[in-house]
Design a protein around this motif. Structure first.
Motif, PDB file in Angstrom:
ATOM      1  N   LYS A   1       1.029  -1.243   0.050  1.00  0.00           N
ATOM      2  CA  LYS A   1      -0.215   0.092  -0.060  1.00  0.00           C
ATOM      3  C   LYS A   1       0.782   1.386   0.059  1.00  0.00           C
ATOM      4  O   LYS A   1       1.815   1.515   0.742  1.00  0.00           O
ATOM      5  CB  LYS A   1      -0.807   0.121   1.136  1.00  0.00           C
TER       6      LYS A   1
ATOM      7  N   ASN B   1       4.509  -1.862   2.648  1.00  0.00           N
ATOM      8  CA  ASN B   1       3.812  -0.661   2.530  1.00  0.00           C
ATOM      9  C   ASN B   1       4.618   0.540   2.712  1.00  0.00           C
ATOM     10  O   ASN B   1       5.535   0.503   3.464  1.00  0.00           O
ATOM     11  CB  ASN B   1       2.731  -0.635   3.642  1.00  0.00           C
TER      12      ASN B   1
ATOM     13  N   HIS C   1       8.569  -2.769   5.314  1.00  0.00           N
ATOM     14  CA  HIS C   1       7.672  -1.592   5.175  1.00  0.00           C
ATOM     15  C   HIS C   1       8.454  -0.302   5.475  1.00  0.00           C
ATOM     16  O   HIS C   1       9.565  -0.213   5.988  1.00  0.00           O
ATOM     17  CB  HIS C   1       6.695  -1.815   6.286  1.00  0.00           C
TER      18      HIS C   1
END
Length: 185
Positions: free
Chosen positions: A69, A92, A127
Protein backbone atom coordinates in the motif's frame (compact mmCIF):
# COMPACT_ATOMS: atom_id res chain seq x y z
CA UNK A 1 -12.15 -6.24 -15.72
CA UNK A 2 -12.74 -2.47 -15.92
CA UNK A 3 -9.61 -1.82 -13.83
CA UNK A 4 -7.51 -3.97 -16.18
CA UNK A 5 -8.95 -2.12 -19.16
CA UNK A 6 -8.00 1.22 -17.56
CA UNK A 7 -4.51 -0.16 -16.86
CA UNK A 8 -4.07 -0.96 -20.54
CA UNK A 9 -5.01 2.58 -21.63
CA UNK A 10 -1.84 4.35 -20.45
CA UNK A 11 0.51 1.38 -20.25
CA UNK A 12 1.91 -1.45 -22.31
CA UNK A 13 0.54 -4.66 -20.77
CA UNK A 14 1.44 -8.14 -22.04
CA UNK A 15 -0.30 -11.18 -20.52
CA UNK A 16 0.73 -14.56 -21.93
CA UNK A 17 -0.36 -17.82 -20.32
CA UNK A 18 -2.53 -18.21 -17.22
CA UNK A 19 -1.48 -15.23 -15.12
CA UNK A 20 -3.25 -12.76 -12.83
CA UNK A 21 -3.07 -9.04 -12.19
CA UNK A 22 -4.80 -7.75 -9.05
CA UNK A 23 -5.30 -3.99 -8.76
CA UNK A 24 -6.09 -2.12 -5.54
CA UNK A 25 -8.08 1.06 -5.16
CA UNK A 26 -6.81 4.54 -6.04
CA UNK A 27 -3.69 3.38 -7.88
CA UNK A 28 -1.78 5.57 -10.35
CA UNK A 29 0.05 3.58 -13.02
CA UNK A 30 1.31 5.63 -15.97
CA UNK A 31 3.48 4.79 -18.97
CA UNK A 32 4.61 1.47 -17.51
CA UNK A 33 5.73 -1.66 -19.33
CA UNK A 34 4.16 -4.72 -17.65
CA UNK A 35 4.83 -8.26 -18.88
CA UNK A 36 3.64 -11.57 -17.38
CA UNK A 37 4.74 -14.72 -19.25
CA UNK A 38 4.40 -18.32 -18.16
CA UNK A 39 1.77 -19.79 -15.86
CA UNK A 40 0.30 -19.06 -12.44
CA UNK A 41 2.26 -15.83 -12.06
CA UNK A 42 0.73 -12.93 -10.17
CA UNK A 43 1.18 -9.16 -10.01
CA UNK A 44 -0.50 -7.41 -7.08
CA UNK A 45 -0.63 -3.61 -6.89
CA UNK A 46 -2.13 -2.65 -3.52
CA UNK A 47 -4.22 0.43 -2.68
CA UNK A 48 -2.62 3.80 -3.36
CA UNK A 49 0.37 2.50 -5.39
CA UNK A 50 1.93 5.19 -7.60
CA UNK A 51 4.10 4.05 -10.55
CA UNK A 52 5.43 6.07 -13.47
CA UNK A 53 7.53 4.64 -16.31
CA UNK A 54 8.28 1.45 -14.37
CA UNK A 55 9.13 -1.86 -16.08
CA UNK A 56 7.62 -4.93 -14.41
CA UNK A 57 8.56 -8.38 -15.71
CA UNK A 58 7.38 -11.74 -14.43
CA UNK A 59 8.56 -14.79 -16.35
CA UNK A 60 8.29 -18.44 -15.35
CA UNK A 61 5.80 -20.26 -13.16
CA UNK A 62 4.27 -19.47 -9.77
CA UNK A 63 6.19 -16.19 -9.50
CA UNK A 64 4.90 -13.09 -7.73
CA UNK A 65 5.52 -9.38 -7.60
CA UNK A 66 3.65 -7.76 -4.72
CA UNK A 67 3.74 -3.99 -4.17
CA UNK A 68 2.32 -2.88 -0.81
CA UNK A 69 0.00 0.00 0.00
CA UNK A 70 0.94 3.58 -0.84
CA UNK A 71 4.31 2.81 -2.41
CA UNK A 72 5.81 5.38 -4.75
CA UNK A 73 8.13 3.95 -7.40
CA UNK A 74 10.10 6.30 -9.67
CA UNK A 75 10.88 6.40 -13.35
CA UNK A 76 12.97 3.73 -15.08
CA UNK A 77 12.72 1.33 -12.16
CA UNK A 78 12.96 -2.34 -13.16
CA UNK A 79 11.19 -5.04 -11.12
CA UNK A 80 11.80 -8.63 -12.19
CA UNK A 81 10.67 -11.98 -10.79
CA UNK A 82 11.85 -14.92 -12.88
CA UNK A 83 12.06 -18.67 -12.66
CA UNK A 84 9.96 -21.00 -10.56
CA UNK A 85 8.21 -19.81 -7.39
CA UNK A 86 10.34 -16.69 -6.88
CA UNK A 87 8.78 -13.70 -5.18
CA UNK A 88 9.57 -10.01 -5.16
CA UNK A 89 7.65 -8.55 -2.25
CA UNK A 90 7.60 -4.85 -1.37
CA UNK A 91 6.05 -3.68 1.92
CA UNK A 92 3.78 -0.70 2.55
CA UNK A 93 4.79 2.98 2.29
CA UNK A 94 8.05 2.36 0.44
CA UNK A 95 9.66 5.08 -1.65
CA UNK A 96 11.88 4.13 -4.60
CA UNK A 97 13.69 6.82 -6.55
CA UNK A 98 14.62 6.67 -10.24
CA UNK A 99 16.58 3.94 -12.07
CA UNK A 100 16.28 1.36 -9.28
CA UNK A 101 16.65 -2.36 -10.14
CA UNK A 102 15.34 -5.37 -8.20
CA UNK A 103 15.95 -8.77 -9.79
CA UNK A 104 15.33 -12.30 -8.48
CA UNK A 105 17.65 -13.74 -11.13
CA UNK A 106 20.89 -13.01 -12.93
CA UNK A 107 19.01 -12.93 -16.23
CA UNK A 108 20.57 -16.15 -17.59
CA UNK A 109 21.40 -19.52 -16.10
CA UNK A 110 25.06 -20.38 -15.60
CA UNK A 111 25.78 -24.10 -15.58
CA UNK A 112 28.63 -26.35 -14.53
CA UNK A 113 28.44 -30.08 -15.23
CA UNK A 114 24.83 -29.53 -16.41
CA UNK A 115 23.87 -28.03 -12.99
CA UNK A 116 22.68 -24.45 -12.53
CA UNK A 117 25.15 -22.69 -10.26
CA UNK A 118 23.32 -19.35 -10.02
CA UNK A 119 19.77 -20.26 -8.92
CA UNK A 120 17.04 -17.64 -8.69
CA UNK A 121 16.13 -16.37 -5.22
CA UNK A 122 13.33 -14.21 -3.80
CA UNK A 123 13.67 -10.63 -2.57
CA UNK A 124 11.73 -9.15 0.34
CA UNK A 125 11.55 -5.42 1.01
CA UNK A 126 10.06 -4.44 4.38
CA UNK A 127 7.73 -1.55 5.19
CA UNK A 128 8.78 2.07 4.75
CA UNK A 129 12.03 1.39 2.91
CA UNK A 130 13.70 4.14 0.89
CA UNK A 131 15.73 3.12 -2.17
CA UNK A 132 17.75 6.07 -3.55
CA UNK A 133 18.66 6.75 -7.19
CA UNK A 134 20.18 3.96 -9.27
CA UNK A 135 20.57 1.37 -6.54
CA UNK A 136 20.45 -2.34 -7.33
CA UNK A 137 18.98 -5.04 -5.09
CA UNK A 138 20.29 -8.46 -6.10
CA UNK A 139 18.51 -11.79 -5.71
CA UNK A 140 18.13 -13.49 -2.35
CA UNK A 141 18.29 -10.35 -0.21
CA UNK A 142 15.92 -9.06 2.45
CA UNK A 143 15.76 -5.39 3.37
CA UNK A 144 14.04 -4.89 6.71
CA UNK A 145 11.66 -2.10 7.77
CA UNK A 146 12.70 1.58 7.72
CA UNK A 147 16.03 0.96 5.95
CA UNK A 148 17.67 3.33 3.49
CA UNK A 149 19.74 2.21 0.49
CA UNK A 150 22.08 4.97 -0.76
CA UNK A 151 22.57 6.30 -4.28
CA UNK A 152 24.23 3.78 -6.66
CA UNK A 153 24.46 1.11 -3.93
CA UNK A 154 24.56 -2.55 -4.95
CA UNK A 155 22.94 -4.68 -2.24
CA UNK A 156 24.49 -8.15 -2.04
CA UNK A 157 23.55 -8.96 1.59
CA UNK A 158 20.53 -8.58 3.86
CA UNK A 159 19.94 -5.11 5.34
CA UNK A 160 18.83 -4.69 8.95
CA UNK A 161 15.89 -2.55 10.09
CA UNK A 162 16.52 1.15 10.74
CA UNK A 163 19.91 1.10 9.03
CA UNK A 164 21.47 2.84 6.07
CA UNK A 165 23.78 1.15 3.56
CA UNK A 166 25.78 2.62 0.69
CA UNK A 167 28.51 1.66 -1.78
CA UNK A 168 29.32 -1.17 -4.17
CA UNK A 169 28.99 -3.64 -2.61
CA UNK A 170 26.73 -1.91 -0.09
CA UNK A 171 28.05 -1.65 3.47
CA UNK A 172 26.32 -0.43 6.60
CA UNK A 173 27.14 3.21 7.33
CA UNK A 174 24.55 3.92 10.02
CA UNK A 175 22.14 2.23 12.46
CA UNK A 176 19.13 3.29 14.51
CA UNK A 177 18.17 5.88 11.90
CA UNK A 178 14.79 7.23 10.85
CA UNK A 179 13.79 9.08 7.72
CA UNK A 180 10.89 11.20 6.52
CA UNK A 181 9.42 11.81 3.10
CA UNK A 182 9.06 15.56 3.32
CA UNK A 183 12.04 17.84 2.91
CA UNK A 184 12.98 20.37 5.57
CA UNK A 185 14.30 23.83 4.80
Amino acid sequence: MLKLLKLKLRNKVELKGKNTIILGENIRVRYCDISLRGNNNKLILSDGVNLKRVCIEITGSNCLIYIGKHCIIGENTYLSSRGSSTHLSIGNYCMFSRNVKLMTSDGHDITKNNKIINPNASITIGHRVWLADSCVILKGNDIQDNAIIGINAVVTKNVKANSIVAGNPAKMIGQDITWREELTE
